[in-house]
Design a protein around this motif. Structure first.
Motif, short mmCIF file in Angstrom:
data_model
loop_
_atom_site.label_atom_id
_atom_site.label_comp_id
_atom_site.label_asym_id
_atom_site.label_seq_id
_atom_site.Cartn_x
_atom_site.Cartn_y
_atom_site.Cartn_z
N THR A 59 0.60 -1.05 0.00
CA THR A 59 0.37 -0.20 0.18
C THR A 59 0.51 1.08 -0.06
O THR A 59 0.27 2.30 -0.68
CB THR A 59 -0.62 -0.01 1.44
N ILE A 60 1.79 1.62 0.94
CA ILE A 60 2.85 2.73 0.32
C ILE A 60 4.03 2.56 -0.37
O ILE A 60 3.64 3.53 -0.66
CB ILE A 60 3.60 1.95 2.27
N TYR A 61 3.74 0.83 -0.76
CA TYR A 61 4.60 1.39 -2.43
C TYR A 61 3.37 1.99 -3.21
O TYR A 61 3.64 2.94 -4.10
CB TYR A 61 4.86 0.13 -3.18
N LEU A 62 2.61 1.46 -3.37
CA LEU A 62 1.67 2.33 -4.54
C LEU A 62 0.88 3.95 -3.93
O LEU A 62 1.28 4.60 -5.26
CB LEU A 62 0.12 1.37 -4.02
N TRP A 63 0.82 4.34 -3.06
CA TRP A 63 1.00 5.46 -2.81
C TRP A 63 1.70 6.50 -3.11
O TRP A 63 2.12 7.39 -3.92
CB TRP A 63 -0.10 5.55 -1.04
N SER A 64 2.91 5.84 -3.41
CA SER A 64 4.09 6.55 -3.45
C SER A 64 4.49 6.49 -4.82
O SER A 64 4.75 7.70 -5.85
CB SER A 64 4.98 5.93 -3.08
N ILE A 65 3.84 5.98 -5.48
CA ILE A 65 3.29 5.80 -7.10
C ILE A 65 2.22 7.08 -7.56
O ILE A 65 2.89 7.75 -8.04
CB ILE A 65 3.10 4.57 -7.76
N VAL A 66 1.24 7.36 -6.69
CA VAL A 66 0.35 7.87 -7.11
C VAL A 66 1.15 8.79 -6.81
O VAL A 66 0.75 10.06 -8.11
CB VAL A 66 -1.23 7.42 -6.02
N LEU A 67 1.05 9.70 -6.05
CA LEU A 67 2.74 10.80 -5.85
C LEU A 67 3.11 11.02 -5.87
O LEU A 67 2.89 12.60 -6.19
CB LEU A 67 2.88 10.63 -4.35
N ALA A 68 3.81 10.28 -6.89
CA ALA A 68 5.12 10.30 -7.74
C ALA A 68 4.02 11.27 -9.49
O ALA A 68 4.65 12.23 -10.43
CB ALA A 68 5.68 9.77 -8.15
#
Length: 90
Positions: A59-68
């Motif tokens: 989930t942290i990884y997915l949120w980081s992609i969305v933020l980028a």
């Protein structure tokens, strides 16, 4: 008594002001991302079992992609400001 909708600030649809609004929105997104990831990271540390916390880490990884992605889109308006649409003349 005024209508609650009339108190909302008007969204700018083009130009430098639009780019500024997009950057401010991204900064809010960054703040919320950091709060959410901190909470998830704390849960991962407290649980201490990578097999049980794999979904939280993903989930942290997915949120980081969305933020980028949001960063690229939001700051692209700084480099290439959105232009006002021309009205079609009759």
């Amino acid at each position: 008594m005024e209508n609650a909708r009339s108190c909302k600030p008007e969204k700018v649809k083009y130009g430098r002001d639009h780019a500024r609004q997009e950057r401010e929105g991204w900064l809010r997104h960054l703040l919320l991302w950091s709060i959410g990831c901190s909470l998830l990271g704390l849960m991962i540390l407290l649980i201490g079992d990578p097999a049980r916390t794999e979904v939280l880490a993903r989930t942290i990884y997915l949120w980081s992609i969305v933020l980028a992605d949001d960063f690229v889109i939001s700051f692209s308006y700084t480099v290439w400001p959105k232009k006002e649409k021309k009205q079609a003349s009759l």
